[in-house]
Design a protein around this motif. Structure first.
Motif, short mmCIF file in Angstrom:
data_model
loop_
_atom_site.label_atom_id
_atom_site.label_comp_id
_atom_site.label_asym_id
_atom_site.label_seq_id
_atom_site.Cartn_x
_atom_site.Cartn_y
_atom_site.Cartn_z
N THR A 194 -97.05 -54.94 -33.61
CA THR A 194 -95.82 -54.31 -34.12
C THR A 194 -95.56 -54.87 -35.50
N LEU A 195 -95.25 -54.00 -36.45
CA LEU A 195 -94.88 -54.41 -37.80
C LEU A 195 -93.36 -54.56 -37.88
N LEU A 196 -92.91 -55.60 -38.55
CA LEU A 196 -91.49 -55.84 -38.75
C LEU A 196 -91.24 -56.17 -40.21
N CYS A 197 -90.22 -55.56 -40.79
CA CYS A 197 -89.89 -55.86 -42.18
C CYS A 197 -88.40 -55.68 -42.43
N LYS A 198 -87.98 -56.05 -43.63
CA LYS A 198 -86.58 -55.92 -44.01
C LYS A 198 -86.31 -54.69 -44.86
N TYR A 199 -87.27 -54.38 -45.76
CA TYR A 199 -86.99 -53.37 -46.78
C TYR A 199 -88.05 -52.27 -46.78
N SER A 200 -87.61 -51.06 -47.12
CA SER A 200 -88.56 -49.97 -47.35
C SER A 200 -89.30 -50.23 -48.66
N ASN A 201 -90.40 -49.50 -48.89
CA ASN A 201 -91.17 -49.75 -50.11
C ASN A 201 -90.38 -49.31 -51.34
N ARG A 202 -90.59 -50.03 -52.44
CA ARG A 202 -89.83 -49.79 -53.67
C ARG A 202 -90.36 -48.60 -54.47
N LEU A 203 -91.50 -48.03 -54.04
CA LEU A 203 -92.08 -46.91 -54.78
C LEU A 203 -91.54 -45.56 -54.29
N GLY A 204 -90.77 -45.59 -53.20
CA GLY A 204 -90.22 -44.35 -52.68
C GLY A 204 -91.25 -43.42 -52.06
N LYS A 205 -92.39 -43.99 -51.65
CA LYS A 205 -93.46 -43.19 -51.04
C LYS A 205 -93.43 -43.35 -49.53
N ILE A 206 -94.04 -42.39 -48.85
CA ILE A 206 -94.12 -42.47 -47.39
C ILE A 206 -95.23 -43.44 -47.00
N TYR A 207 -94.88 -44.41 -46.15
CA TYR A 207 -95.87 -45.35 -45.64
C TYR A 207 -96.29 -44.90 -44.25
N ASN A 208 -97.55 -44.57 -44.11
CA ASN A 208 -98.10 -44.17 -42.81
C ASN A 208 -98.56 -45.41 -42.06
N ALA A 209 -97.65 -46.00 -41.34
CA ALA A 209 -97.94 -47.26 -40.64
C ALA A 209 -98.99 -47.04 -39.56
N PRO A 210 -99.91 -48.00 -39.39
CA PRO A 210 -100.95 -47.86 -38.37
C PRO A 210 -100.45 -48.10 -36.95
N THR A 211 -99.21 -48.58 -36.82
CA THR A 211 -98.64 -48.89 -35.52
C THR A 211 -97.13 -48.81 -35.64
N ASP A 212 -96.39 -49.18 -34.60
CA ASP A 212 -94.93 -49.17 -34.66
C ASP A 212 -94.44 -50.07 -35.79
N ILE A 213 -93.45 -49.58 -36.53
CA ILE A 213 -92.85 -50.40 -37.58
C ILE A 213 -91.34 -50.39 -37.38
N LEU A 214 -90.76 -51.59 -37.38
CA LEU A 214 -89.33 -51.77 -37.15
C LEU A 214 -88.72 -52.49 -38.34
N TYR A 215 -87.40 -52.34 -38.48
CA TYR A 215 -86.68 -52.94 -39.60
C TYR A 215 -85.50 -53.76 -39.08
N PHE A 216 -85.31 -54.93 -39.69
CA PHE A 216 -84.12 -55.69 -39.36
C PHE A 216 -82.88 -54.88 -39.70
N PRO A 217 -81.83 -55.00 -38.88
CA PRO A 217 -80.60 -54.26 -39.20
C PRO A 217 -79.91 -54.74 -40.47
N GLY A 218 -80.24 -55.97 -40.90
CA GLY A 218 -79.70 -56.46 -42.18
C GLY A 218 -78.27 -56.92 -42.07
N ASN A 219 -77.91 -57.51 -40.96
CA ASN A 219 -76.56 -58.04 -40.78
C ASN A 219 -76.62 -59.25 -39.86
N LYS A 220 -75.48 -59.63 -39.30
CA LYS A 220 -75.42 -60.81 -38.45
C LYS A 220 -76.18 -60.64 -37.14
N ASP A 221 -76.59 -59.39 -36.85
CA ASP A 221 -77.32 -59.13 -35.62
C ASP A 221 -78.82 -59.41 -35.72
N ASP A 222 -79.30 -59.86 -36.89
CA ASP A 222 -80.74 -60.07 -37.09
C ASP A 222 -81.32 -61.02 -36.04
N ARG A 223 -80.60 -62.09 -35.74
CA ARG A 223 -81.10 -63.06 -34.77
C ARG A 223 -81.23 -62.43 -33.38
#
Length: 397
Positions: A45-74
């Motif tokens: 599983t891929l995990l990250c904070k931010y989308s890519n800065r180029l504004g392009k579509i990233y075709n992830a090879p597997t599930d990709i999740l993003y931190f909510p970016g608040n106090k709920d990250d933990r």
């Protein structure tokens, strides 16, 4: 390699930026590693904070999740580890999961017993050894420029350097305390780690280089092109130095062209510099798929002040493009055997670089010999060899 795994373990691969390969080296490495671990049978599983800065579509090879970016990250991470039965987290951000800049400040705050692997992508010692160059600024053209320059060079930079050394020591100490394994890109970086963290547990430290970007390559057509691929940021990549070097070479080889592939904050400055120098055979191509440029070039020029590994060197070598680089960071000697499969230059001697570039451009036999040797050396970094190192590390946590 599948035989190394007794069960199908689930790996969480964390990178702060969405791993769109065109964004940069760390993103490309993360994307490639995710694909490689999937291919040998792991769940990923891929995990990250931010989308890519180029504004392009990233075709992830597997599930990709993003931190909510608040106090709920933990809570988000703790829940994710439990729900997906995560075996280990590979942290590509050097302390982004646990540490002073991490989601958790201390290892005991992270209630899960998941295994943690930290990956170091840069040579901090190379940055600190070349601090004045890496953070150089020119104030001489401004009002009170001489005074500002003196203060910046002799006060501000020295304080900044001292702060960076202290921060590095604390960061390495945190990594040593909080992570189960620490992966560096070169065995020389293990010594660097221990230099800043003398109490480091050496049993935690492993050297695993990046593996080749391309599955298969067409050998370069060997046309009269010199190539640079990378981010246009002078304080790291030194592209301004490359333009000065090319200025010494261009008139001697009017049929050759320097291709600069990539973009960045210093592109406009570099285009102005090239115009002021009257360079006629330099092309700025922006973000492009570099494969086509590797396929037609003879020589690859790196002028970086520091790097972690320098994937562009092995990418060039895969195509038989002969690499040149300043010997400014220790892992470069893992890649280039000087005067055998590439050329190393004393940092940061632009005249020596220009002279050696002229010599290589002038000698077709030397080029052909080095071209074949560079392709042979690139096999050292084949995916099969490097991924086996990762499998062994993961299975023996």
């Amino acid at each position: 390699m599948n035989g190394l795994m007794t069960t199908k373990k689930h790996i969480l691969l964390y990178n702060s930026n969405e791993p769109l390969p065109q964004q940069g080296g760390m993103e490309r490495v993360t994307d490639l590693l995710a694909k490689a671990l999937l291919n040998v049978g792991y769940e990923v599983t891929l995990l990250c904070k931010y989308s890519n800065r180029l504004g392009k579509i990233y075709n992830a090879p597997t599930d990709i999740l993003y931190f909510p970016g608040n106090k709920d990250d933990r809570c988000f991470l703790e829940t994710l580890v439990i729900e997906r039965n995560i075996y280990c987290i590979i942290d590509q951000t050097e302390g982004g999961i646990v540490g002073r800049f991490g989601i958790f400040r201390h290892r005991e705050d992270f209630k899960s017993k998941v295994k943690l692997i930290a990956v170091q992508h840069n040579s901090t010692r190379a940055i600190l050894d070349n601090y004045n160059l890496a953070f150089a600024k020119d104030f001489t053209q401004t009002r009170c420029g001489i005074l500002k320059q003196f203060f910046y060079d002799n006060v501000f930079l020295k304080l900044k350097y001292y702060h960076s050394v202290c921060l590095t020591k604390r960061l390495y100490s945190d990594l040593n305390t909080n992570y189960d394994r620490i992966v560096t890109l070169s065995s020389s970086f293990i010594e660097d780690f221990c230099f800043y963290c003398p109490k480091a547990d050496r049993t935690k430290l492993f050297a695993i280089p990046n593996f080749n970007t391309f599955e298969s390559c067409k050998k370069t057509a060997g046309q009269q092109y010199v190539l640079f691929v990378g981010r246009l940021r002078n304080c790291v990549k030194g592209v301004d130095k490359l333009l000065r070097i090319w200025n010494e070479v261009e008139d001697l080889f009017p049929d050759w062209q320097l291709d600069i592939v990539g973009d960045g904050e210093d592109r406009t400055i570099l285009e102005i510099q090239a115009a002021k120098m009257g360079l006629k055979h330099v092309m700025f191509h922006g973000f492009q798929d570099p494969a086509l440029f590797y396929q037609r070039s003879k020589i690859f020029c790196m002028t970086s002040i520091y790097e972690g590994f320098g994937m562009v060197l092995t990418e060039a070598m895969q195509h038989g493009v002969v690499p040149m680089a300043f010997n400014s960071y220790s892992s470069v000697t893992d890649i280039i055997d000087d005067n055998i499969n590439g050329i190393l230059v004393k940092p940061f001697d632009e005249k020596e670089y220009a002279d050696k570039l002229v010599s290589l451009m002038s000698d077709e036999n030397k080029y052909k010999k080095m071209s074949h040797a560079s392709m042979a050396k690139s096999i050292t970094f084949s995916k099969e060899i490097i991924v086996e190192k990762w499998c062994n590390l993961i299975e023996n946590l």
